[in-house]
Write an enzyme that holds these catalytic residues in place. Structure first.
Site, PDB file in Angstrom:
ATOM      1  N   GLU A 275       9.944  11.105  -2.523  1.00 14.32           N
ATOM      2  CA  GLU A 275       9.388   9.652  -2.030  1.00 14.32           C
ATOM      3  C   GLU A 275       8.206   9.342  -2.712  1.00 14.32           C
ATOM      4  O   GLU A 275       7.057   9.230  -1.997  1.00 14.32           O
ATOM      5  CB  GLU A 275       9.446   9.677  -0.516  1.00 14.32           C
ATOM      6  CG  GLU A 275      10.741  10.064   0.055  1.00 14.32           C
ATOM      7  CD  GLU A 275      10.540  10.347   1.635  1.00 14.32           C
ATOM      8  OE1 GLU A 275       9.297  10.285   2.203  1.00 14.32           O
ATOM      9  OE2 GLU A 275      11.424  10.537   2.195  1.00 14.32           O
ATOM     10  N   PRO A 276       7.954   9.502  -4.077  1.00 17.09           N
ATOM     11  CA  PRO A 276       6.644   9.150  -4.413  1.00 17.09           C
ATOM     12  C   PRO A 276       6.122   7.699  -4.355  1.00 17.09           C
ATOM     13  O   PRO A 276       7.205   6.863  -4.616  1.00 17.09           O
ATOM     14  CB  PRO A 276       6.658   9.468  -5.857  1.00 17.09           C
ATOM     15  CG  PRO A 276       8.198   9.410  -6.220  1.00 17.09           C
ATOM     16  CD  PRO A 276       8.855   9.579  -4.991  1.00 17.09           C
ATOM     17  N   GLY A 277       5.099   7.411  -3.898  1.00 20.06           N
ATOM     18  CA  GLY A 277       4.599   5.851  -3.866  1.00 20.06           C
ATOM     19  C   GLY A 277       3.488   5.529  -4.896  1.00 20.06           C
ATOM     20  O   GLY A 277       3.660   4.938  -5.926  1.00 20.06           O
ATOM     21  N   ARG A 314      -8.675  -0.450   1.066  1.00 21.10           N
ATOM     22  CA  ARG A 314      -8.902   1.016   0.943  1.00 21.10           C
ATOM     23  C   ARG A 314     -10.175   1.453   1.018  1.00 21.10           C
ATOM     24  O   ARG A 314     -10.506   2.468   1.625  1.00 21.10           O
ATOM     25  CB  ARG A 314      -7.961   1.561  -0.319  1.00 21.10           C
ATOM     26  CG  ARG A 314      -6.756   1.101  -0.243  1.00 21.10           C
ATOM     27  CD  ARG A 314      -5.877   2.122  -1.555  1.00 21.10           C
ATOM     28  NE  ARG A 314      -5.844   3.383  -1.159  1.00 21.10           N
ATOM     29  CZ  ARG A 314      -6.632   4.488  -1.610  1.00 21.10           C
ATOM     30  NH1 ARG A 314      -7.405   3.918  -2.608  1.00 21.10           N
ATOM     31  NH2 ARG A 314      -6.661   5.495  -1.301  1.00 21.10           N
ATOM     32  N   TYR A 318     -10.807   3.853   3.756  1.00 21.30           N
ATOM     33  CA  TYR A 318     -10.764   5.561   3.907  1.00 21.30           C
ATOM     34  C   TYR A 318     -12.329   5.856   2.721  1.00 21.30           C
ATOM     35  O   TYR A 318     -12.171   6.821   2.382  1.00 21.30           O
ATOM     36  CB  TYR A 318      -9.672   5.837   2.660  1.00 21.30           C
ATOM     37  CG  TYR A 318      -8.265   5.095   3.387  1.00 21.30           C
ATOM     38  CD1 TYR A 318      -7.597   5.529   4.501  1.00 21.30           C
ATOM     39  CD2 TYR A 318      -7.783   4.331   2.509  1.00 21.30           C
ATOM     40  CE1 TYR A 318      -6.481   5.187   4.941  1.00 21.30           C
ATOM     41  CE2 TYR A 318      -6.506   3.635   2.978  1.00 21.30           C
ATOM     42  CZ  TYR A 318      -5.980   3.975   4.056  1.00 21.30           C
ATOM     43  OH  TYR A 318      -4.681   3.603   4.339  1.00 21.30           O
ATOM     44  N   CYS A 346     -17.672 -11.197   6.583  1.00 16.09           N
ATOM     45  CA  CYS A 346     -18.664 -10.866   7.211  1.00 16.09           C
ATOM     46  C   CYS A 346     -18.630  -9.781   8.223  1.00 16.09           C
ATOM     47  O   CYS A 346     -18.556  -9.404   9.373  1.00 16.09           O
ATOM     48  CB  CYS A 346     -18.728 -12.285   8.304  1.00 16.09           C
ATOM     49  SG  CYS A 346     -18.845 -13.633   7.486  1.00 16.09           S
ATOM     50  N   GLU A 347     -18.659  -8.521   7.214  1.00 12.49           N
ATOM     51  CA  GLU A 347     -18.674  -7.079   7.747  1.00 12.49           C
ATOM     52  C   GLU A 347     -19.363  -6.050   6.710  1.00 12.49           C
ATOM     53  O   GLU A 347     -18.912  -6.465   5.453  1.00 12.49           O
ATOM     54  CB  GLU A 347     -17.442  -6.480   8.034  1.00 12.49           C
ATOM     55  CG  GLU A 347     -16.372  -7.348   9.094  1.00 12.49           C
ATOM     56  CD  GLU A 347     -15.464  -6.336   9.895  1.00 12.49           C
ATOM     57  OE1 GLU A 347     -15.555  -5.166   9.725  1.00 12.49           O
ATOM     58  OE2 GLU A 347     -14.359  -6.953  10.137  1.00 12.49           O
TER      59      GLU A 347
END
Ligand code: LLP
Length: 422
Positions: A275-277, A314, A318, A346-347
């Protein structure tokens, strides 16, 4: 190797200058390369040649219908984790017999749809799910083809948020209960046991954890067979990492992964499902974005882009690294600078890169965030009422808009005023 290269001084996707896409479609925009997507699928699939195998693209990585349809034409299957992804895979022309359905929380209506479609197998993650599936299948006079996902309690040595194979994770059936769960499955009228399944995490950069997990699963195949269960398929999940960062050791090649899988699984006489993504889609896409402002702060320079964390989550989620490249090829005398690349949201977490060395950039310049083809557009949101970014697919010298840009009016039209406010 991908097909985002400089030609005649400008960054191209295959034979299309990215500057042309920026001018015609606007920014930010996701751009995918068909040639890269297909090449990565073929390299991975060929790594398992000579075995009875089925490569099922993990649709969660990139679920655009044109991306799925490109892979479907090559014979690629799909790993889906929701009724929505099932509908996408089928709509893109992936036959049900090449679809596997994973996920810890399958809903009755999703299982129903998968039963009606006649998918290859359900990767069942718990005994309550087994019972629910059995009841639904029995009511239709069917037996659902089932592999049980076993949690091998192996550390994938990847980011904690994408590590799935430890006992403490919510995924799969506890190793110590595997035999009971298979006996339970055997006793249910609507279940046909077909195999076993494992997936220990994503962006793995070493083969060791895969090998440890697969060895455990191979052992279990033998003992389950001895207990009378028909294990004809072994689903090894996805997870092989891709190179994001040029100065980091590259993850193992698909050929090395394939050789290892053959070593572990060839003698089992099972169909091998993978199941490679990320491996297929990750480096087949970039997020093309424009510099809005360059701003000098107290102790650092900020390059403010028109893309933000809502478009590519991402880095914020992470601390992930994405390469950043200017569209105009830097000459040998190009100036250099160090900057933080940020978006307009605004973060403080809306930052794509910290202290990144880059060629000197100014407002109006175009850049790409590389390796954004997997877990990019699919994880986007309209936070800060920023409409979802469009997607473009390149094919040689052609390109097509495969998801149009929506405007703010379309976004607002999704809301409804409560009747007492109208
Ligand atoms: N199979 C199952 C059951 C999965 O849960 C996943 C990914 C895959 C296959 C595909 O794994 P891949 O080959 O792409 O590593 N959003 C995160 C990644 C989450 C992965 C979730 N599961 C990221 O951006 O890094």
């Amino acid at each position: 190797m991908d097909h985002f290269q400089y030609k005649k001084g400008g960054l191209h996707a295959e034979d299309v200058p990215l500057a042309r896409i920026a001018a015609e479609v606007g920014t930010p925009v996701y751009v995918y390369s068909t040639a890269t997507l297909c090449r990565h699928y073929q390299i991975f699939d060929e790594a398992l040649s000579g075995t009875d195998h089925l490569t099922c693209f993990a649709v969660k990585a990139n679920s655009n219908l044109s991306v799925l349809a490109s892979l479907a034409r090559l014979g690629c299957g799909a790993d889906v984790v929701s009724g929505g992804e099932l509908a996408r895979a089928l709509a893109a022309g992936i036959p049900a017999r090449r679809i596997v359905f994973s996920g810890v929380g399958k809903l009755p209506q999703e299982m129903d749809a998968a039963l009606d479609a006649g998918i290859h197998q359900f990767n069942v993650e718990s005994e309550p799910e087994l019972e629910a599936l059995s009841a639904l299948a029995s009511a239709k006079g069917m037996k659902a083809p089932v592999s049980l996902r076993i949690n091998p309690d192996i550390d994938a040595k990847t980011h904690a948020k994408i590590s799935t194979g430890r006992a403490e994770n919510k995924f799969g059936i506890a190793w110590s209960r595997a035999h009971e769960a298979y006996a339970h499955a055997q006793s249910l009228p609507g279940i046909a046991i077909v195999g076993i399944d494992v997936h220990i995490g994503s962006q793995l950069t070493e083969l060791g954890p895969f090998r440890a997990a697969f060895d455990r699963v191979a052992e279990l195949v033998a003992s389950l067979r001895a207990a009378g269960h028909g294990i004809e398929r072994i689903d090894l999940g996805g997870g092989l990492g891709i190179p994001y960062q040029p100065d980091q050791p590259a993850p193992p090649l698909p050929s090395a992964y394939g050789a290892m899988v053959k070593e572990v699984a060839s003698d089992l006489g099972c169909q091998i499902i993978t199941e490679p993504g990320r491996l297929i889609a990750g480096n087949a896409g970039v997020l093309l974005t424009q510099v809005i402002y360059v701003k000098d702060g107290e102790d650092r320079r900020f390059v403010i882009l028109d893309a933000a964390m809502n478009d590519l989550l991402r880095p914020a989620m992470y601390d992930a690294y994405h390469g950043i490249a200017p569209l105009i090829e830097p000459g040998p005398d190009a100036g250099r600078m160090t900057a933080d690349f940020v978006g307009p949201v605004c973060e403080t977490g809306d930052r794509f890169a910290k202290d990144r060395q880059t060629t000197t950039l100014a407002a109006g310049d175009l850049v790409v965030l590389r390796s954004a083809g997997a877990y990019g557009a699919v994880m986007a949101s309209s936070y800060n009422t920023r409409p979802l970014v469009p997607e473009v697919l390149v094919h040689g010298a052609d390109y097509a808009i495969i998801r149009p840009r929506i405007d703010v009016a379309a976004l607002l039209a999704q809301d409804q005023l409560a009747p007492w406010l109208a």
